[in-house]
Design a protein around this motif. Structure first.
Motif, PDB file in Angstrom:
ATOM      1  N   THR A   1       0.843  -1.197   0.000  1.00  0.00           N
ATOM      2  CA  THR A   1       0.000   0.000   0.000  1.00  0.00           C
ATOM      3  C   THR A   1       0.874   1.242   0.000  1.00  0.00           C
ATOM      4  O   THR A   1       1.789   1.359   0.827  1.00  0.00           O
ATOM      5  N   TYR A   2       0.607   2.129  -0.958  1.00  0.00           N
ATOM      6  CA  TYR A   2       1.184   3.471  -0.919  1.00  0.00           C
ATOM      7  C   TYR A   2       0.242   4.342  -0.111  1.00  0.00           C
ATOM      8  O   TYR A   2      -0.973   4.287  -0.277  1.00  0.00           O
ATOM      9  N   SER A   3       0.811   5.193   0.732  1.00  0.00           N
ATOM     10  CA  SER A   3      -0.024   6.073   1.540  1.00  0.00           C
ATOM     11  C   SER A   3       0.639   7.433   1.643  1.00  0.00           C
ATOM     12  O   SER A   3       1.841   7.530   1.927  1.00  0.00           O
ATOM     13  N   GLN A   4      -0.122   8.471   1.364  1.00  0.00           N
ATOM     14  CA  GLN A   4       0.339   9.842   1.487  1.00  0.00           C
ATOM     15  C   GLN A   4      -0.835  10.709   1.927  1.00  0.00           C
ATOM     16  O   GLN A   4      -1.988  10.301   1.816  1.00  0.00           O
ATOM     17  N   PRO A   5      -0.575  11.898   2.431  1.00  0.00           N
ATOM     18  CA  PRO A   5      -1.686  12.741   2.915  1.00  0.00           C
ATOM     19  C   PRO A   5      -2.721  13.028   1.847  1.00  0.00           C
ATOM     20  O   PRO A   5      -3.920  13.050   2.126  1.00  0.00           O
ATOM     21  N   ALA A   6      -2.286  13.271   0.617  1.00  0.00           N
ATOM     22  CA  ALA A   6      -3.230  13.574  -0.463  1.00  0.00           C
ATOM     23  C   ALA A   6      -2.529  13.387  -1.794  1.00  0.00           C
ATOM     24  O   ALA A   6      -1.296  13.498  -1.892  1.00  0.00           O
ATOM     25  N   PHE A   7      -3.310  13.094  -2.833  1.00  0.00           N
ATOM     26  CA  PHE A   7      -2.759  12.993  -4.182  1.00  0.00           C
ATOM     27  C   PHE A   7      -2.675  14.385  -4.793  1.00  0.00           C
ATOM     28  O   PHE A   7      -3.532  15.242  -4.535  1.00  0.00           O
ATOM     29  N   PRO A   8      -1.668  14.618  -5.642  1.00  0.00           N
ATOM     30  CA  PRO A   8      -1.479  15.964  -6.203  1.00  0.00           C
ATOM     31  C   PRO A   8      -2.479  16.330  -7.286  1.00  0.00           C
ATOM     32  O   PRO A   8      -2.526  17.491  -7.701  1.00  0.00           O
ATOM     33  N   GLY A   9      -3.265  15.382  -7.773  1.00  0.00           N
ATOM     34  CA  GLY A   9      -4.222  15.690  -8.832  1.00  0.00           C
ATOM     35  C   GLY A   9      -4.923  14.443  -9.316  1.00  0.00           C
ATOM     36  O   GLY A   9      -4.791  13.364  -8.733  1.00  0.00           O
ATOM     37  N   PRO A  10      -5.700  14.542 -10.400  1.00  0.00           N
ATOM     38  CA  PRO A  10      -6.420  13.385 -10.936  1.00  0.00           C
ATOM     39  C   PRO A  10      -5.467  12.249 -11.311  1.00  0.00           C
ATOM     40  O   PRO A  10      -4.339  12.476 -11.749  1.00  0.00           O
ATOM     41  N   LEU A  11      -5.975  11.003 -11.152  1.00  0.00           N
ATOM     42  CA  LEU A  11      -5.171   9.806 -11.429  1.00  0.00           C
ATOM     43  C   LEU A  11      -5.838   8.957 -12.497  1.00  0.00           C
ATOM     44  O   LEU A  11      -7.054   9.003 -12.674  1.00  0.00           O
ATOM     45  N   GLN A  12      -4.999   8.153 -13.200  1.00  0.00           N
ATOM     46  CA  GLN A  12      -5.491   7.211 -14.207  1.00  0.00           C
ATOM     47  C   GLN A  12      -4.880   5.839 -13.954  1.00  0.00           C
ATOM     48  O   GLN A  12      -3.736   5.737 -13.492  1.00  0.00           O
ATOM     49  N   PRO A  13      -5.620   4.764 -14.251  1.00  0.00           N
ATOM     50  CA  PRO A  13      -5.024   3.430 -14.182  1.00  0.00           C
ATOM     51  C   PRO A  13      -3.831   3.346 -15.135  1.00  0.00           C
ATOM     52  O   PRO A  13      -3.871   3.878 -16.244  1.00  0.00           O
ATOM     53  N   PHE A  14      -2.772   2.647 -14.698  1.00  0.00           N
ATOM     54  CA  PHE A  14      -1.525   2.578 -15.475  1.00  0.00           C
ATOM     55  C   PHE A  14      -1.141   1.122 -15.676  1.00  0.00           C
ATOM     56  O   PHE A  14      -1.214   0.306 -14.759  1.00  0.00           O
ATOM     57  N   PHE A  15      -0.712   0.800 -16.925  1.00  0.00           N
ATOM     58  CA  PHE A  15      -0.311  -0.561 -17.277  1.00  0.00           C
ATOM     59  C   PHE A  15       0.967  -0.486 -18.110  1.00  0.00           C
ATOM     60  O   PHE A  15       1.074   0.320 -19.024  1.00  0.00           O
ATOM     61  N   CYS A  16       1.918  -1.371 -17.783  1.00  0.00           N
ATOM     62  CA  CYS A  16       3.165  -1.441 -18.556  1.00  0.00           C
ATOM     63  C   CYS A  16       3.533  -2.910 -18.731  1.00  0.00           C
ATOM     64  O   CYS A  16       3.492  -3.689 -17.774  1.00  0.00           O
ATOM     65  N   LEU A  17       3.904  -3.293 -19.954  1.00  0.00           N
ATOM     66  CA  LEU A  17       4.118  -4.711 -20.268  1.00  0.00           C
ATOM     67  C   LEU A  17       5.527  -5.011 -20.750  1.00  0.00           C
ATOM     68  O   LEU A  17       5.743  -5.924 -21.518  1.00  0.00           O
ATOM     69  N   GLY A  18       6.512  -4.260 -20.384  1.00  0.00           N
ATOM     70  CA  GLY A  18       7.894  -4.641 -20.628  1.00  0.00           C
ATOM     71  C   GLY A  18       8.300  -4.737 -22.072  1.00  0.00           C
ATOM     72  O   GLY A  18       8.304  -3.746 -22.794  1.00  0.00           O
TER      73      GLY A  18
END
Length: 475
Positions: A440-457
């Motif tokens: 789990t990543y945890s921080q006080p707040a995210f800096p802005g909108p997020l998108q799902p990310f996928f990378c396949l090498g």
């Protein structure tokens, strides 16, 4: 004279000519006319204020005949009091039975206007073309209609009452069901709380046992190495001391020293694997997270030029540029990456990714800012707008940030779950196969909108499945 005319005559005889209402405490003047006591007294009081001479002082004119009548000669008329009372109680003499315009009895019924009228109204311009019937005939006709309507209303009231009773019974049964279900939910959750507490204690005890066993093993190894180090140090000091002496002294006891060195057994323990066997697995957690499941779809306009996307539901390849085609500013050019079409700036969201990968596959999953660098090679870390986990060669699976203890798996999971809690500032990763929590990543707040990310090498790394879209790198 019929009953109606007789009643009308009775009404006229019982009415005061001053107030035009039934007599109240009637009195008779000397001339024989009758008035309400209060009415005649008020009339004469007003006459006192008029400045004119009278033929006889203390006498006043009768409102009917103007004959003078001494005020003291007013006599109560008890018979008229009874007549007025009878007129008040007579049902046909009520004001509602009189025409408001002509003050005549309402004897007729206008069927066009559906209202009672008097004989004078009948001859008026308004009602002359209308169909008019005697009030008794209309009453008889409407009596049948009213009886029919009343019977219908009684039946409807009975139906309504039965339905109301049924609904009240249904309400009581429903509330009883809700009560039972509420108690059932509370009991089941209490049992689940107890079960989770027991499972928590079991996992903590297993972890403690694993810790104690590993600590004991490492402490034993440290003690053996410390003893061996001490023996080596003592022998080294003796050899150094012998080496500093004269040649003759060096030769003394040399055989014993060399024998001790040759008989010294130096042992090194095998490298200890510190991979934790106890995994964090909360029963039912994946099922709870599925309540927030999203139908995440990769955005082909952001895909790396040689990252192929096949949509199984529509049985077609999604648009990807070919060699030499100009690439838009949103397309990844440095790595075989793609982001989801959805952008999240609030709420909780969960999605799963299936993977059919080779042993040396390189991949990364998670979320990224919607404005991350897509053309240059940057470290996929939170500082650069990436909250991902990745698998590197050698089957090392860890968050791409400087973690104190990177997570290592014996083999990559074939089914990953990603949970984003935007308000809490957390991104969590799960192995869906066994329900274990990975990181789990945890921080006080995210800096802005997020998108799902996928990378396949790289090519021949295998396939990745997001919803109904399959990804692989063109070789």
């Amino acid at each position: 004279m019929d009953a109606v005319e007789l009643a009308r005559k009775l009404q006229e005889e019982a009415t005061c000519s001053i107030c035009l209402d039934y007599f109240t405490d009637p009195v008779m003047t000397a001339c024989g006319h009758n008035f309400c006591r209060e009415c005649i007294q008020l009339t004469w009081e007003k006459a006192k204020g008029q400045k004119r001479r009278r033929k006889q002082k203390g006498s006043f004119p009768c409102p009917e005949c103007r004959e003078l009548s001494p005020q003291r000669n007013l006599r109560p008329n008890r018979l008229l009091t009874k007549v007025a009372e009878m007129a008040r109680q007579h049902p046909s003499l009520h004001s509602r039975d009189l025409c408001q315009v002509h003050k005549e009895l309402l004897k007729l019924f206008c069927e066009d206007d559906q209202s009672p009228i008097c004989v004078i109204c009948r001859e008026s311009q308004e009602h002359r073309p209308h169909r008019v019937v005697p009030i008794e005939e209309a009453v008889q006709e409407y009596k049948l209609k009213l009886e029919k309507d009343m019977e219908y209303l009684r039946e409807e009231m009975m139906k309504t009452g039965n339905l109301q009773a049924k609904e009240e019974q249904t309400l009581a049964e429903w509330q009883e069901k809700v009560k039972e279900r509420r108690e059932h939910i509370m009991v089941e959750f209490e049992k689940m709380d107890l079960f989770l507490m027991e499972e928590k204690q079991r996992l903590l005890q297993a972890l403690k046992k694993e810790e104690e066993e590993m600590v004991a093993k490492l402490q034993k190894s440290i003690a053996l190495l410390e003893q061996q180090s001490h023996s080596l140090e003592m022998l080294l000091l003796q050899l150094e001391d012998k080496n500093e002496r004269t040649p003759l002294q060096k030769l003394q006891d040399m055989k014993d020293l060399l024998s001790r060195k040759n008989n010294l057994s130096v042992q090194y323990p095998e490298a200890t694997t510190t991979k934790l066997k106890t995994v964090c697995r909360v029963p039912g957690q994946i099922e709870v997270l599925k309540n927030f499941q999203e139908d995440v779809m990769p955005d082909p306009t952001t895909a790396y030029p040689y990252l192929l996307l096949y949509e199984s539901r529509q049985r077609r390849y999604l648009s990807t540029p070919v060699d030499g085609t100009a690439c838009g500013k949103d397309r990844f050019l440095a790595y075989p990456c793609v982001v989801g079409q959805e952008t999240f700036s609030s709420g909780r969201h969960y999605w799963e990714v299936g993977m059919n990968l080779t042993g040396d596959a390189l991949w990364a999953l998670g979320v990224c800012r919607d404005n991350v660098s897509r053309r240059g090679r940057v470290l996929k870390s939170p500082e650069n707008g990436f909250w991902v986990v990745q698998l590197c060669k050698g089957k090392r699976y860890a968050p791409t940030m400087s973690a104190l203890i990177p997570i290592t798996l014996t083999e990559p999971p074939s089914h990953m779950g990603i949970f984003l809690d935007f308000e809490a500032g957390e991104v969590s990763f799960y192995n869906v196969n066994n329900g274990s929590h990975l990181h789990t990543y945890s921080q006080p707040a995210f800096p802005g909108p997020l998108q799902p990310f996928f990378c396949l090498g790289a090519p021949k790394s295998g396939q990745m499945v997001i919803s109904t879209v399959t990804l692989w790198v063109k070789g």
